[in-house]
Design an enzyme around this catalytic site. Structure first.
Site, mmCIF file in Angstrom:
data_model
loop_
_atom_site.group_PDB
_atom_site.id
_atom_site.type_symbol
_atom_site.label_atom_id
_atom_site.label_comp_id
_atom_site.label_asym_id
_atom_site.label_seq_id
_atom_site.Cartn_x
_atom_site.Cartn_y
_atom_site.Cartn_z
ATOM 1 N N ARG A 1 0.761 -1.244 0.000
ATOM 2 C CA ARG A 1 0.000 0.000 0.000
ATOM 3 C C ARG A 1 0.798 1.304 0.000
ATOM 4 O O ARG A 1 0.447 2.273 -0.630
ATOM 5 C CB ARG A 1 -0.931 0.042 1.222
ATOM 6 C CG ARG A 1 -2.232 -0.675 0.968
ATOM 7 C CD ARG A 1 -3.107 -0.516 2.169
ATOM 8 N NE ARG A 1 -2.321 -0.797 3.388
ATOM 9 C CZ ARG A 1 -2.809 -0.759 4.621
ATOM 10 N NH1 ARG A 1 -4.077 -0.447 4.818
ATOM 11 N NH2 ARG A 1 -2.046 -1.038 5.653
ATOM 12 N N GLY A 2 1.864 1.342 0.788
ATOM 13 C CA GLY A 2 2.616 2.600 0.905
ATOM 14 C C GLY A 2 3.122 3.048 -0.459
ATOM 15 O O GLY A 2 3.503 2.222 -1.294
ATOM 16 N N ALA A 3 3.138 4.360 -0.677
ATOM 17 C CA ALA A 3 3.559 4.897 -1.975
ATOM 18 C C ALA A 3 4.958 4.414 -2.339
ATOM 19 O O ALA A 3 5.240 4.023 -3.468
ATOM 20 C CB ALA A 3 3.526 6.423 -1.920
ATOM 21 N N ARG B 1 -3.764 -0.231 -9.813
ATOM 22 C CA ARG B 1 -4.356 0.817 -8.962
ATOM 23 C C ARG B 1 -4.265 2.129 -9.748
ATOM 24 O O ARG B 1 -3.297 2.875 -9.606
ATOM 25 C CB ARG B 1 -3.578 0.940 -7.649
ATOM 26 C CG ARG B 1 -4.202 1.878 -6.623
ATOM 27 C CD ARG B 1 -5.011 1.176 -5.530
ATOM 28 N NE ARG B 1 -4.162 0.342 -4.726
ATOM 29 C CZ ARG B 1 -3.446 0.786 -3.682
ATOM 30 N NH1 ARG B 1 -3.526 2.039 -3.304
ATOM 31 N NH2 ARG B 1 -2.677 -0.024 -3.025
ATOM 32 N N CYS C 1 -1.444 13.880 11.767
ATOM 33 C CA CYS C 1 -1.403 12.477 11.336
ATOM 34 C C CYS C 1 -0.025 11.864 11.620
ATOM 35 O O CYS C 1 0.653 12.301 12.563
ATOM 36 C CB CYS C 1 -1.767 12.388 9.842
ATOM 37 S SG CYS C 1 -2.302 10.721 9.338
ATOM 38 N N ASP D 1 0.185 12.705 0.536
ATOM 39 C CA ASP D 1 -0.248 11.506 -0.189
ATOM 40 C C ASP D 1 0.004 11.688 -1.664
ATOM 41 O O ASP D 1 0.316 10.742 -2.378
ATOM 42 C CB ASP D 1 -1.715 11.206 0.112
ATOM 43 C CG ASP D 1 -1.819 10.573 1.488
ATOM 44 O OD1 ASP D 1 -1.964 11.322 2.466
ATOM 45 O OD2 ASP D 1 -1.683 9.334 1.576
ATOM 46 N N LYS E 1 -3.832 13.860 4.470
ATOM 47 C CA LYS E 1 -4.846 13.473 5.465
ATOM 48 C C LYS E 1 -5.847 14.610 5.709
ATOM 49 O O LYS E 1 -5.455 15.774 5.888
ATOM 50 C CB LYS E 1 -4.116 13.151 6.778
ATOM 51 C CG LYS E 1 -4.978 12.962 8.009
ATOM 52 C CD LYS E 1 -5.957 11.817 7.917
ATOM 53 C CE LYS E 1 -5.273 10.509 7.600
ATOM 54 N NZ LYS E 1 -6.237 9.405 7.343
#
Lengths: 324, 324, 324, 324, 324, 324
Positions: free
Chosen positions: E32-34, E74, E142, E213, E224
């Site tokens: 998942r992480g970029a 994705r 965050c 992000d 976030k």
């Protein structure tokens, strides 16, 4: 001195109007200007004061009834309830006087009110003209009596100003302004409404002067559509934005939360007889300029910040929060 | 797909124009659009490439001479020097090739340049339409090919938008826009130029889309007068302000400090034959919108912030700081 | 034309300086101006290029060593690492050449660099003067070579400007500016530093022009203390704020996060020999003007927005992110 | 407690001054402070009240005559007409009393007025000191009695504050402030006027406190030149900007549109005997800080927003819109 | 030094993943992480480079096919197309090499790319920590690897800072941040998300540091939810707002107009199992912070203004405007 | 109609409370709401009016003593001194009446005051609901009686609105609001506090409505923490920010410089029983929203700009500047 544009001939005629006649003329818009409406209504109530009555109580009742009827002629007008309520409040405060005393006192109060309204524009011109400095370049929008009087007054006092007028689509009231000022000897420049920002920078405009259709309790200005974007331009360039208006245009109903409705006018004003199939034409008559864009309001009571409208409404019109 | 408004008939005709003919047609404004000027000039230089010459050196000299002449046809145009300098730089970079090699390489470069210009508007429409979301209310000013193409492209991709057009005094180009979009099926609303701020709030406008006449190196936009005050309104209401323009309109001369002059146009456009004795009529054709009011510029090279104009000018046009 | 204030006499003398001599003169501040430092350092490395060496590898090693030493003379200077790193990068790129080839190529590169620096101010004056319009009222702060050159250049090109100069406490460099411009025939007005906002409004200032001590990668300006509050005044009144500076003052170290330190200077500059028992005297030499207050930066590479500094640093100085 | 800087010795002496003597001393600026002018004028009218008169009518006429003369001594002063009009209004309201009753009533009213003025600064210091929090860093400009009293009062109440003072060119009144506060034990920092923005960020200033020369009806502040740019800096950094002033400095004439003139002072204050051939020296004494930059005004009547000045002028000075 | 939070164990494992395996793990969000996505994808393409192929042409075709498949896993991720397109561009540029040469060159290019990604966070921490000054109070939102690394790096370099963390509803990632920093010895304060503005003023916050992000071509930040209102607070108080992010998160697709979609997440994150009959629960995961609120972006390529994202995307990823 | 949330059962019970009982219940926070405190205190003073006394003088002394005691129960409350001082001022104005006259007059005054307080919320709802337009999207924070009454009143008058509520960490009062409105049939959306800016843009919020804990003389609002950053978001998007509050919450003590203290509440509200070793938890109950972010305040006296609070405090509470 100057003959201001308020219609004296009309006024003389209407001095004789009854409440019913006044009601009809306001409703069908024969009488329209905020000042005219206020004066004619006051005059018709003066007639009621002089009419037959059993006693003061009966006369006050007649006045209250007449006032209510007058106010119903144009519920969204601002000067109408202001004028009527001012007079009704005067009557009710003196309801314990003997009838002749009452007539004398209230008549004189109404006449003073009418006189004040008659003098308001000149007073505003006198006060406001002091704010104008020799050499000023002043931009105005549409055609406002208070503004043109003020500019001519300043010119007559030797202030060599120049005035920039927008043409003011769709009805080109700027043509009236530019001609009136030009005839008075004041150098004028005419621009399209879209050229305001350009002209402000290019000509180094010093001040914006506009009139008002109404001013709300929080100091927001309702005026000819386009005014609010002129105010934005003025703020960006730190140009003083000054409103010149009779305090009769301050809206007491906005104290109780009434929102001033913006009239949408006939699309034909915009496009004439041209055909635009399937195109909606939106033609608002006015827009709202937020108080934070207004530097000063000039009234017959003097110069004030827009936030002082609340105080003036409270003090001057003895407005009681009675809502029907 | 869409036929963009660039005039192909004209183009075919002008393919045959010599440098001298092109020079004259640009000077007397027979050829006017930024894109037309670029393409016609490039075409006429293509003719030079194919002309007789002793050797490459001689051909390069002819090209330099022709380019200089073309540029002098309209010194304030933006796309003209951009196109010419692009081609001259191509020629000079290949000056060491043998003449036939040179002709082949430079011809093909010029043709690619012309094709890119031809495709630019469609490319902008394609990219820009992605920025438009279903349900958007979009305001535009005047009549811009890139903007109308983009809106139609978005509509064709199923985005149900509404468009608000200003009438755009004094020449009412908004009429063209509103009719073109309306004919395409897009719901449109026509307003006077003064109603922009009102309409933005009342109709909850989401985005402003405008074209460009030129963009300076610091990202300032030169466009139809009125654009800068629309940008102020958009900023106040936090509405995205998007410029759609071919990069050929980026001004390389602004890198060396050239100030883009604002043309003052004929007062008759404003007042027709009406007489205004002693009144100055100021009729600027354009105004300047500061880069800080612009959120994005959409070009055929993609979306960019106004501050990236400097980079694009440096990268794309191989601009050398030669000032004469 | 104009003799710019960079000290040619000094330069001739220092052409002969060795790296060690240069190091000492920079460290003890005999050589101080950003431009002087850059040129003198480049000259001393030119000496190294001509010095004896076994082979190219050995010569590059000597250059790297000398460069490192020079840079340590004033770690916070901006033009010093810019000049040295430019030359070292040139040397390293050519490290595979045979030694004589190398000497020729690198010598010529260094000379070109020095010449560019020598020409930078004049180039800036030429470009920047185009931004000045006839009739402009221009305010400046302190005394900047680039600014005074630009103003004189504009004047010489027939632009009838007026210039407002702050006195620039505590060292009154504004006196130098006002005298220099006045001697050139330019009408000048001197004000105290506190009168900037008043003068901007009263005299209707059109532009602010200042020099730079350094510019960071994000476009923030480090200049004489007081500049940042002048920029605030200019923004409020929508007056263009223009920085004129050689690109050698762009700070590459700010790319790697280095914060440019503000020197606190001797309190005696402020109060002379006056006694203030128990009073702290804070005397910062510079302050930081945020990029959002800067409209344009004029460099020898042309006009750019402050956000383009990143690109220039990357492109022009071939800056590699080597941090030790 | 504190001896405020108002000059009691002077006051005792002037208690005996006649209207004519007062007139001359105000005109030739022997008496200058806003508070001194108000008190001395009131005192001299007290003498008139006690003087011989046929009857009340005659005494009121003498007062009106004297008042008019006093006001003419310095037409642009603010406290002078405020004080005189307050007293004349008092006299006119009691014109129907028998002469001894009148003398008693008016004398006592004038004495109360004088006492209130005498107490005003201490009252302001008391109220304003509550706004100061322990640990606050406070910046001030020039030298204001109300501000220094307030700071000392806060210090005496145990609030450990630090104060930053500008030197305040051209006359260095900041030296007086810094010495007075420092002597009182308050830690102080002296900066040049150009270092305000730097110091605000670097020292994390919490509040700006300044006095007033006048405050207009729309809440704009007229104070020592430099104040308006300090206000801009404070707004950018969201630092509270607080004005401490006696309400006697509120300008009633601004209600009728009078513009407060900014005095341009002798250039010698700026440059002493230095020669600047052909250089204009502009030396304004004051500047105007727009109401939107002012968070609070502290007067002897308490804390208020700048927009409340209109109400105070109306309520406190019973100001009638009589213009000559 | 620090172990950054990127998961090395995972990486070792995934080194062996095929394109198909990678595709599935990205699609079902196991990866998942970029940064993880970028590295894993690059690794799987490395496998393709080493696979059997007839010739270079065939291998390039396989790479193009694999890259296209990976990108489809994705479509809205940012680092995925960045990584793949970087590698495909490398392959296509070398398509004329003999196959072994090709394998060597492209393999080494991919490995360098992976190494750079691996080093990016540390590099950012090193650069960014220089922006932090001793005594700074820093607010973060965050939990961001780049931010915590930077803060710890600054602390390790002796900078005595304090950090304020929001709890970050609905998933309380602020708890992770506050514990991680606190464990490292850094004094921390935890606040609710609503207390940001209060804490900024009360604690005199110096800087805001957040991760990203994604960043769009015009410099807008996607992070976030809550970040954009923190940025507004920072601007009002003139607090530096700094974004720390790997350049792999810059969105190339935004160049062609792609709008970054904001994911609306499960309402249960907000209200758990509580029942709210008839109440809509809106739970956006991210929001958009306009570029004008961002002072600097710190990437592994150094510090830059948000407007430089366009240049970086063009230079670093060799992005070609291929849209399918 | 609506039962407002003020606790009538409590009120009946407390009608019998003595001053001492009231003092204790306020001090130990059994009685907490601003309105409850005002009414209960007034009731207990009503008891004093009816108590035995030698004469009026003695009764006034008892009232003064009781009032002073009551005020000391919670020195920072706002409605407490307002209510008590209102009544004491009433008593002192009538101190010359004979004791029975006095009892009658003051009793009736107190009862009228109580009734007004009881009616205030409904009055506010009635006035404020007129500001709400059909179709409005309204955002609110925390749980305020005046706001929910106003929204329900608008709904009952046929205005089809939607309401967005923040959850309002740490105590989730937004849950109460959302449930109350939802039960009334109003469509509601619940968001986390961090999603305010996102929701405003995405849902096109028209107005923000919040209550007040106190309002200072300069129009600054003290309300539930988070309000001030909602106001910043509203300003950026030009969304009207409206405060609905009884005028009893206007702080008279702020006139004399009293700073309203922000209570820091128990960290357990934020983190419950979770352990955060070495982490400071800051839990402010309220924050301050500057007057410049507030468009209107709706009170039982009508709509006003925040700058009118000074006038209301002066007029309505007959506040004398007695400080102990």
């Amino acid at each position: 001195m100057e003959i201001h544009s308020y219609d004296f001939a009309l006024q003389n005629h209407i001095n004789m109007l009854t409440v019913n006649q006044t009601f009809r003329k306001i409703r069908n818009m024969e009488i329209r200007g905020a000042l005219d409406i206020a004066i004619v209504s006051a005059n018709s109530l003066l007639g009621v004061v002089d009419s037959d009555a059993r006693d003061t109580k009966n006369l006050v009742a007649k006045l209250n009834f007449s006032g209510k009827r007058l106010k119903s002629a144009r519920p969204t007008a601002v000067s109408l309830p202001n004028a009527v309520d001012y007079i009704l409040s005067l009557a009710n405060k003196n309801r314990n006087l003997e009838i002749n005393e009452f007539r004398k006192k209230v008549s004189s109060g109404i006449k003073k009110f009418i006189e004040e309204q008659n003098n308001a524009i000149e007073r505003i011109a006198e006060i406001g003209s002091r704010l104008i400095e020799n050499g000023d370049i002043i931009l105005t929008h549409c055609n406002s009596d208070t503004v043109t009087m003020m500019l001519k007054h300043a010119w007559d006092n030797g202030k060599r100003i120049k005035v920039v007028c927008t043409e003011t689509r769709p009805r080109y009231q700027g043509y009236i302004t530019v001609r009136e000022l030009s005839k008075h000897g004041i150098p004028t420049t005419l621009i399209i409404d879209s050229a305001v920002h350009y002209a402000m920078r290019e000509l180094k405009v010093d001040k914006v002067l506009v009139g008002a259709d109404a001013v709300s309790v929080s100091g927001d200005l309702i005026n000819k559509v386009g005014t609010s974007q002129i105010a934005l331009c003025a703020k960006e360039l730190d140009i003083d934005f000054i409103v010149a208006t009779e305090s009769i245009k301050f809206s007491p109903r906005s104290i109780i939360g009434a929102v001033i409705e913006i009239e949408e006018r006939n699309p034909r004003e915009v496009v004439g007889s041209k055909k635009f199939r399937g195109v909606t034409i939106l033609n608002p008559g006015f827009d709202v300029t937020d108080a934070r864009y207004i530097d000063m309001i000039v009234t017959e009571y003097g110069v004030m910040p827009p936030q002082a409208v609340y105080s003036v409404l409270k003090e001057k019109f003895g407005w009681e929060l009675v809502e029907k």
